[in-house]
Scaffold this active site. Structure first.
Site, short mmCIF file in Angstrom:
data_model
loop_
_atom_site.label_atom_id
_atom_site.label_comp_id
_atom_site.label_asym_id
_atom_site.label_seq_id
_atom_site.Cartn_x
_atom_site.Cartn_y
_atom_site.Cartn_z
N GLU A 115 -6.40 -7.93 -0.49
CA GLU A 115 -6.95 -7.89 0.88
C GLU A 115 -8.44 -7.60 0.84
OE1 GLU A 115 -4.93 -5.26 3.62
OE2 GLU A 115 -2.97 -5.87 2.85
N GLU A 171 0.82 -1.22 0.00
CA GLU A 171 0.00 0.00 0.00
C GLU A 171 0.85 1.26 0.00
OE1 GLU A 171 -2.87 -0.16 3.17
OE2 GLU A 171 -4.17 -1.46 1.98
#
Ligand code: GAL
Length: 911
Positions: A260, A191
């Site tokens: 995710e 991320e």
């Protein structure tokens, strides 16, 4: 099954064990295969695949738990296991690696391979993950000139060294797919896109460098970067979030991957417990595959436990249950696990069509209703042409994204009813196999049962005791006070306030700051005359501060970079001023982690003095890292005996900063009216059976706990806010982590997992370090089990997914259309009683069922017959089974509530 037990002979067992070991430790688990991708999917051994992945972080369980977790993931429909790699655990000291025990990554990957599952290894090495310091070793801060996660030479060098180390290790162990191993995909960074802009151009350079560096390691399988819209060409950018169905990667050469899928959320001390309804989760997953997705990972499929001081922060609790399909203890969370299992099976039925089509065909079915249809060789023919249903390989998803209303839609000439916020899956473009909002899977209700420690070592000492008003003390705990302030030679004194992590290097949560100041008569009278109190004022601090004056606790402050103004009481003359600064999990998210630090920032002053504020940063401070008990390791089996423990009586007042050891249990057993034998027990025994074990610390304050020297984690009895929990959790509409919370007004966590592998049959040592005071006499050992199971399945439910199959010609076949109720107890348990059963129109929900107007009188006997004494059973939802129709023209439902009991009938009862 029972009767077969005798068949398992020793040679047979040895043979099985050998085969298993050979599989785990042999180099190859698969015929070597290549992994590549196109715009549609990962291509495994030449074939596009629709993949379901289960997130399990290996150190959040014990190696002994791994096989069962992998098995339950496989049974739940996972094709892939995904994990991060935890740098700070693998390299606690620069250049010294640890790949043992819970950190035996190679073993974990091999176990996954041995079960025929694939592996997605997210190396990071920044991982976030609510893990201490986001996975970075704290020593990384000390490398001269380092700046994390940007175009910075020292950082890049360290990062490359570790990533290479992991890739090389996997290659040496033959764990990549092209070597016959399970690893099909890797991840670099995590991320980074969330924080990239903080680094300007250097951030962009870093992304390019990270991708190039990763590819340069020649691992031979694809790399992903999640949340990285500018991921370079050769790296796949993947989605993270609660929903990813609208996601498209940054190039049409790349497939849509969801690294995710947050199926729950993590929790902080003093917060409510998040819960994501499975209907919404299944909706999100179905929508993803509906709209072109091809790989989805549950973050987490099993969350587990933040043992030791691995929890990130600040303030994340020890449990990392995450409301995942497998709970913290390794038990199934139902209906989550079961409903997703059905969903996965439904998606798998569609796989041939999903991979055959390059893209779906879209059909608008209503204002908020839509269909996506996948079929082989679709070249824009007329969609109303009904005959193509008969062609092979056609699967469709029908979605109703209306949050409130159900919808009746017509698809290819046939009517379908779609509940609100739901997706129906039609593997053959005609029959619905599954709808995300119709849960047929059972609900399991977990309970915990107290087990008293039981003696194995009776009458070590025999005493005759006279009964005193029927009250006699049970001495079961010993104690040691932790010194306040300096406890060893190993301290140093300097002028000024040092940053917490610079001193502790995170070897301990605790750092003592000790100084002395002189208070004059004038100051005392100034306070008295003006009715003011001096105070400690700190510009900013995290996570926890306890202030002592002359050995007395003056107060505590907790927060994340908060201002402190804490009144204190001084006496005339010299006063010892002591700060105990504590971390509760290092920061794991955000830019500039290396600068974040812990403890204090800005000015530290004493206010309210006659001559103005006193700047404490001008003082000489003595620094002492950690606790004496920690240093002497008095929580270990080897060392605890060398410490001077004293007996604790139940009437002792709770005290701060105290060690407790459960080591002697004196139980007084009456033999006649006046005479008692005192039984002395050393340590506590493990409860019989195989159920997961927890220690209940609700009676304690804050601290850390160890069992047989294993650090089971921090504990804290902080209470969640009284309000903000929802009585009814409505699955409809977009989820966020505040939406369906529970546990308002109760301590966030009271039960702490003690893995079975850390327990001996007897003589277990439990040691606690308690900071604020509590009552150890109320601590108990508990067993966790799913004792109640309930289910509710009606005629309008779809037949079980297992009744469908993929025919040889690629067509989907359905064998039988009767819905079915399936019940199952956890391993080692059997259905011992049916508490409720009604076929008809039963009312209410699990644990609150009641009989409705329509009820087949033989409901209980039919269900009992099918289920009693079994670990699992199924009952068809049909009039035939219940001896005729109890009420015609009404849709009938079967509702059942059953109790599961341990098959061995030992364990919890005898305590
Ligand atoms: C994501 C992150 C994960 C984890 C998750 C929250 O943003 O990539 O590592 O922290 O949030 O549980």
């Amino acid at each position: 099954m029972e009767s077969q037990r005798g068949w398992i002979t020793l040679p047979w067992l040895i043979l099985c064990l050998n085969i298993h070991l050979a599989m785990v430790f042999s180099a190859q688990f698969f015929k070597p295969f290549n992994v590549s991708y196109d715009h549609r999917a990962l291509i495994i051994d030449g074939e596009r695949r629709m993949l379901i992945s289960a997130g399990i972080h290996y150190p959040r369980a014990t190696p002994e738990m791994w096989p069962d977790l992998i098995e339950k993931s496989k049974e739940g429909g996972a094709d892939v296991i995904q994990t991060y790699v935890f740098w700070n655990a693998h390299e606690p000291v620069r250049g010294q690696y640890n790949f043992d025990g819970r950190y035996d990554l190679v073993k974990f990957v091999k176990l996954v391979g041995s079960r025929g599952l694939y592996f997605h290894l997210r190396i990071g090495p920044y991982v976030c993950a609510e893990w201490n310091f986001g996975g970075f070793p704290v020593w990384l801060r000390d490398i001269p000139g380092i700046e994390f996660r940007t175009d910075n030479a020292p950082f890049k060098e360290e990062m490359q060294r570790f990533v290479k180390k992991v890739v090389d290790l996997m290659r040496e162990e033959m764990l990549f797919s092209w070597q016959g191993g399970p690893i099909i995909m890797l991840q670099i960074e995590n991320e980074y896109g969330n924080i990239e802009s903080s680094f300007g151009q250097r951030g962009k350079e870093y992304v390019k460098w990270a991708a190039k560096m990763a590819l340069g390691l020649r691992a031979g399988v694809p790399w992903v970067m999640c949340r990285q819209t500018d991921a370079p060409d050769e790296v796949i950018d993947a989605c993270n979030g609660y929903y990813c169905d609208g996601y498209r990667p940054n190039s049409h050469k790349k497939p849509t991957l969801w690294t995710e899928n947050w199926d729950g959320w993590y929790t902080s001390w003093g917060e409510r417990l998040p819960h994501r309804p499975v209907e919404d989760l299944a909706f999100a997953v179905a929508r993803f595959y509906q709209r072109g997705g091809s790989f989805q990972n549950y973050y987490m499929y099993f969350g587990g436990t933040n043992f030791g001081r691995t929890s990130g922060g600040p303030f994340y609790i020890t449990s990392y249950d995450y409301d995942a399909p497998i709970d913290e203890y390794g038990l199934l969370s139902e209906p989550k696990w079961g409903h997703l299992k059905d969903l996965h099976a439904a998606i798998k039925l569609c796989e041939p069509a999903l991979v055959a089509a390059d893209s779906p065909q879209y059909l608008k079915l209503g204002p908020k209703q839509e269909a996506h249809l996948y079929r082989e060789n679709a070249h824009g023919e007329d969609l109303n042409f009904s005959s193509y249903r008969s062609k092979s390989r056609c699967s469709a998803f029908l979605a109703n994204i209306d949050e409130h209303r159900s919808a009746s839609v017509t698809f290819l000439g046939q009517k379908y009813n779609l509940p609100p916020w739901s997706v129906s899956i039609l593997p053959d473009c005609r029959n619905t196999v599954f709808n995300t909002a119709k849960v047929g899977a059972q609900t399991s209700i977990k309970s915990v049962d107290s087990v008293l420690p039981l003696s194995s070592d009776i009458s070590l000492s025999e005493e005759v005791v006279t009964q005193n008003n029927g009250v006699y003390s049970t001495r079961s705990w010993t104690t040691i006070k932790e010194p306040i302030g300096v406890w060893s030679e190993n301290n140093f004194t300097v002028q000024g306030i040092l940053e917490h992590l610079n001193v502790t290097k995170d070897y301990s949560d605790y750092l003592w700051y000790i100084t002395r100041l002189y208070v004059s008569d004038d100051d005392i009278s100034f306070w008295e005359e003006n009715n003011i109190r001096p105070a400690v004022r700190i510009d900013s601090m995290r996570d926890l501060l306890r202030v002592f004056v002359n050995g007395q606790l003056e107060g505590s402050v907790r927060g994340h970079w908060v201002k402190v103004s804490l009144p204190v009481q001084f006496v005339k003359g010299y006063n010892d001023l002591v700060f105990l600064s504590q971390t509760v999990g290092l920061q794991n998210y955000g830019a500039f982690l290396e600068k974040d630090g812990a403890g204090f920032r800005g000015q530290i002053k004493l206010t309210g003095f006659r001559n103005g504020d006193i700047d404490l940063s001008k003082f000489l401070w003595t620094y002492q890292v950690g606790l004496k008990g920690e240093f002497l390791k008095i929580y270990t089996v080897e060392e605890n005996g060398n410490a001077e423990w004293t007996d604790l009586t139940p009437d002792t007042d709770p005290s701060i900063l105290t060690w407790y050891k459960m080591s002697y249990i004196y139980v007084s057993l009456p033999t006649n009216a006046l005479v008692f034998f005192t039984i002395m027990q050393t340590y506590f025994d493990a409860p019989d059976g195989a159920e997961p074990v927890a220690v209940d610390l609700a009676s304690m304050g804050k601290g850390q706990a160890w069992v047989n020297g294993h650090h089971i984690g921090r504990y804290w009895t902080l209470v969640a806010p009284k309000d903000g929990c929802q009585n009814v959790c409505d699955y409809r509409g977009a989820y966020n982590s505040d939406k369906c919370t529970t546990n308002c007004g109760k301590p966030t966590q009271t039960l702490y997992h003690i893995p079975r592998a850390w327990l001996n049959d007897s003589n277990n040592l439990l040691v606690l370090f308690e900071e604020t005071g509590g009552n150890p006499f109320e601590i108990s050992i508990k067993l966790r089990a799913s004792r109640y199971i309930c289910a509710q399945v009606s005629e309008s439910h779809y037949p079980p997914v297992h009744k469908w199959s993929n025919g040889d010609d690629g067509r989907v076949l359905i064998n039988d259309l009767t819905p079915e109720m399936q019940l199952r107890c956890q391993d080692g348990y059997k259905i011992s009683s049916i508490e409720f059963a009604s076929y008809g129109t039963p009312q209410g929900s699990c644990q609150k069922f009641s009989i409705g107007k329509c009820h087949a009188s033989n409901s209980l006997s039919v269900v009992s017959e099918a289920c009693l004494g079994r670990n699992s059973c199924s009952v068809e939802i049909s009039n035939l089974v219940f001896g005729g129709d109890p009420c015609r023209r009404i849709i009938k439902t079967l509702a059942v509530e059953a109790i599961c009991s341990s098959s061995s009938n030992v364990g919890y009862a005898q305590f």
